[in-house]
Design a protein around this motif. Sequence first.
Motif, PDB file in Angstrom:
ATOM      1  N   GLU A 150       0.828  -1.208   0.000  1.00  0.00           N
ATOM      2  CA  GLU A 150       0.000   0.000   0.000  1.00  0.00           C
ATOM      3  C   GLU A 150       0.862   1.257   0.000  1.00  0.00           C
ATOM      4  OE1 GLU A 150      -3.632   1.129   2.066  1.00  0.00           O
ATOM      5  OE2 GLU A 150      -3.631  -0.902   2.895  1.00  0.00           O
TER       6      GLU A 150
ATOM      7  N   GLU B  48       3.875   1.694  -1.230  1.00  0.00           N
ATOM      8  CA  GLU B  48       4.464   1.946  -2.547  1.00  0.00           C
ATOM      9  C   GLU B  48       3.413   2.346  -3.582  1.00  0.00           C
ATOM     10  OE1 GLU B  48       7.363   2.505  -3.050  1.00  0.00           O
ATOM     11  OE2 GLU B  48       8.510   1.501  -1.488  1.00  0.00           O
ATOM     12  N   GLY B  49       2.248   1.736  -3.479  1.00  0.00           N
ATOM     13  CA  GLY B  49       1.158   2.145  -4.362  1.00  0.00           C
ATOM     14  C   GLY B  49       0.772   3.593  -4.101  1.00  0.00           C
ATOM     15  N   ALA B  50       0.769   3.964  -2.823  1.00  0.00           N
ATOM     16  CA  ALA B  50       0.389   5.325  -2.452  1.00  0.00           C
ATOM     17  C   ALA B  50       1.432   6.338  -2.925  1.00  0.00           C
ATOM     18  CB  ALA B  50       0.212   5.424  -0.944  1.00  0.00           C
TER      19      ALA B  50
ATOM     20  N   MET C 119       3.200   6.076  -5.577  1.00  0.00           N
ATOM     21  CA  MET C 119       2.953   6.238  -7.004  1.00  0.00           C
ATOM     22  C   MET C 119       1.776   7.169  -7.285  1.00  0.00           C
ATOM     23  SD  MET C 119       1.985   3.423  -9.893  1.00  0.00           S
ATOM     24  CE  MET C 119       0.276   3.446  -9.372  1.00  0.00           C
TER      25      MET C 119
ATOM     26  N   GLN D 288       2.498  10.789  -6.331  1.00  0.00           N
ATOM     27  CA  GLN D 288       3.341  11.378  -7.371  1.00  0.00           C
ATOM     28  C   GLN D 288       2.511  11.779  -8.588  1.00  0.00           C
ATOM     29  OE1 GLN D 288       7.038  11.372  -8.415  1.00  0.00           O
ATOM     30  NE2 GLN D 288       6.993  12.053  -6.303  1.00  0.00           N
ATOM     31  N   LEU D 289       1.741  10.814  -9.042  1.00  0.00           N
ATOM     32  CA  LEU D 289       0.992  10.997 -10.287  1.00  0.00           C
ATOM     33  C   LEU D 289      -0.002  12.140 -10.183  1.00  0.00           C
ATOM     34  CD1 LEU D 289       0.841   9.564 -13.048  1.00  0.00           C
ATOM     35  CD2 LEU D 289      -0.993   8.159 -12.141  1.00  0.00           C
ATOM     36  N   HIS D 290      -0.636  12.257  -9.033  1.00  0.00           N
ATOM     37  CA  HIS D 290      -1.656  13.295  -8.870  1.00  0.00           C
ATOM     38  C   HIS D 290      -1.120  14.526  -8.136  1.00  0.00           C
ATOM     39  CE1 HIS D 290      -4.120   9.625  -9.500  1.00  0.00           C
ATOM     40  NE2 HIS D 290      -4.907  10.461 -10.158  1.00  0.00           N
ATOM     41  N   SER D 291       0.177  14.553  -7.878  1.00  0.00           N
ATOM     42  CA  SER D 291       0.772  15.653  -7.108  1.00  0.00           C
ATOM     43  C   SER D 291      -0.073  15.950  -5.879  1.00  0.00           C
ATOM     44  CB  SER D 291       0.876  16.928  -7.971  1.00  0.00           C
ATOM     45  OG  SER D 291       1.547  16.659  -9.166  1.00  0.00           O
TER      46      SER D 291
ATOM     47  N   TYR E 142      -2.934  10.403  -0.657  1.00  0.00           N
ATOM     48  CA  TYR E 142      -2.873   8.942  -0.716  1.00  0.00           C
ATOM     49  C   TYR E 142      -1.896   8.407   0.329  1.00  0.00           C
ATOM     50  CZ  TYR E 142      -5.190   9.420  -5.246  1.00  0.00           C
ATOM     51  OH  TYR E 142      -6.066   9.713  -6.248  1.00  0.00           O
TER      52      TYR E 142
ATOM     53  N   ASP F  88      -3.145   9.004   3.885  1.00  0.00           N
ATOM     54  CA  ASP F  88      -4.210   8.054   4.232  1.00  0.00           C
ATOM     55  C   ASP F  88      -3.641   6.694   4.622  1.00  0.00           C
ATOM     56  OD1 ASP F  88      -6.075   9.981   3.766  1.00  0.00           O
ATOM     57  OD2 ASP F  88      -6.749   9.203   1.836  1.00  0.00           O
ATOM     58  N   VAL F  89      -2.669   6.242   3.848  1.00  0.00           N
ATOM     59  CA  VAL F  89      -2.052   4.953   4.157  1.00  0.00           C
ATOM     60  C   VAL F  89      -1.387   5.011   5.524  1.00  0.00           C
ATOM     61  CG1 VAL F  89      -0.163   3.387   3.548  1.00  0.00           C
ATOM     62  CG2 VAL F  89      -1.721   4.198   1.777  1.00  0.00           C
TER      63      VAL F  89
END
Lengths: 185, 185
Positions: free
Chosen positions: B156, B158-160, B162, B165-168, B172, B175-176
Motif C-alpha cells: 500500500e 508503494e502504491g500510495a 505512485m 506522485q501521479l496526482h501531485s 494517498y 491516508d495509508v
Amino acid sequence: MPLIKTNKEEIIDTALNVFRENGYYNTSMSDLAKACGLQKGSFYHYFDSKEKMMSAVLDKVLSTLNAEVFPIADDMSISDRDRLQKLMLSIGEIMLQKSGGCIAANTSLETNGQSVIFRDTLKAIFDGWQNALQKIFSSQYPEGTSKRLAEQTVMEFEGAVMLSQLHSNDQYLKDVFVRTLAKMK
Amino acid sequence: MPLIKTNKEEIIDTALNVFRENGYYNTSMSDLAKACGLQKGSFYHYFDSKEKMMSAVLDKVLSTLNAEVFPIADDMSISDRDRLQKLMLSIGEIMLQKSGGCIAANTSLETNGQSVIFRDTLKAIFDGWQNALQKIFSSQYPEGTSKRLAEQTVMEFEGAVMLSQLHSNDQYLKDVFVRTLAKMK
DNA sequence: GTCTATATCAAGATAGAC
DNA sequence: GTCTATCTTGATATAGAC
C-alpha cells in the motif's frame, strides 16, 4: 531480416511488450524496430518519434480499458463478486500481459517529475480503474468506504506487482487477488 | 557509518537525489557530475561506472536502513504504536526524501527483468522493511496475520507513493499512514 | 583531485533509392 | 512500405596535463 508485412496496430502491441519489459528510457528505437521485424529507418514510417510511440501505446491501453474493461463495472447481469473478479482479471491481462510488471506503473515511476507528456493518459488509466472498482464496491459499501477500498485495491495491486517481480514469485499478486475478492460477498 | 562524511559519501547523497528524481537510465554521468559540482572527467575519480555509482547509492540506503531504521522495531522502550509510527516516518525520510518517489521502488520497476545487478540490494531493502513491520505487528497479532499486515503495508505504501506522485497530492500517502497506524492499539 | 580533451559508441532521427 | 546510408547528438569512459 525477413520481410514482414506489418501495420500500426501490430507495432503498438509489440512495442507495449518491449516497453513494459525494458522500460521507456532503456528501450531504443532499434529495439522496437527489431522486435517488429523492421529496420530502424522503416520504423519511422509509422511513428515520428519514440515519445509518440509510447504515447500511442498508452493511448491504446487506455482505450482498451475504456472499451472492454471498465464497463465490466456496469454489467449488472452478473454478481458483484463476479464483476470484481472479471475486472481484476481483465486489468491483469491488459496491463501485465506477460512479464515485466505493469506498463502504467512502470511508466509512471520512470517518467514522473521530468516528463509530463504521458501524465494525463496515466492518470486517466488509474482514475478509470479506481472509478470502476469504486462502482462495484459501492453496491455493498457506503460511498466513503467504497472509495477507500478502491484506492486500497489499486495501491495494493501495484505494490504486489512490484514485489512479485522482485522476488520472481506470483504469490504477492495472488494474495491481493484473494483478499480483494474477499471484500465482496 | 563514520561521523565525518567523506567526499565520496557526499557524492552518494547527491546522486541518490538525482537518481530518484530522474530515474536510472534517464540520469547521465554528466547530470550526476554537474549536481556534484564536478566535471564529468573528475567524476570517474570516485566511481568507475554509472552502475557502480547506483550500486553504492542503493548500498548506502540499505546500510542506513539496517543501522538506523529497522532496529526501531526492536526498541521496546516505546509503545508498539510509536514504534510503528517512528519506523514509517523514518522510511519516508530515507527512501522518499524530497521529490521523485521512492528510490527503491523506482529502481526496482525500472531495472526489473533486464538488470540483475541491483536486485539483491533491492530485495534486502524490502525484506528488511517487511521484517521490521512484521516484528511490530506481531506484538498484537498472530504470526500469519502480522506477516500479511506487513506485506500489505509495504504494498500500500508503494502504491500510495505512485498515486501521490501521479496526482501531485500527498493525500494517498497520508491516508495509508493513518490506516496503517490504526492497525495498532 | 580536478581539469580539458578526446576516443568510442549508440541513440534519435532523416533522406532518398527501390 | 521497406530498405540502406547517413547526420547529429549525447552517452560512457579514458588519457594525461596541472
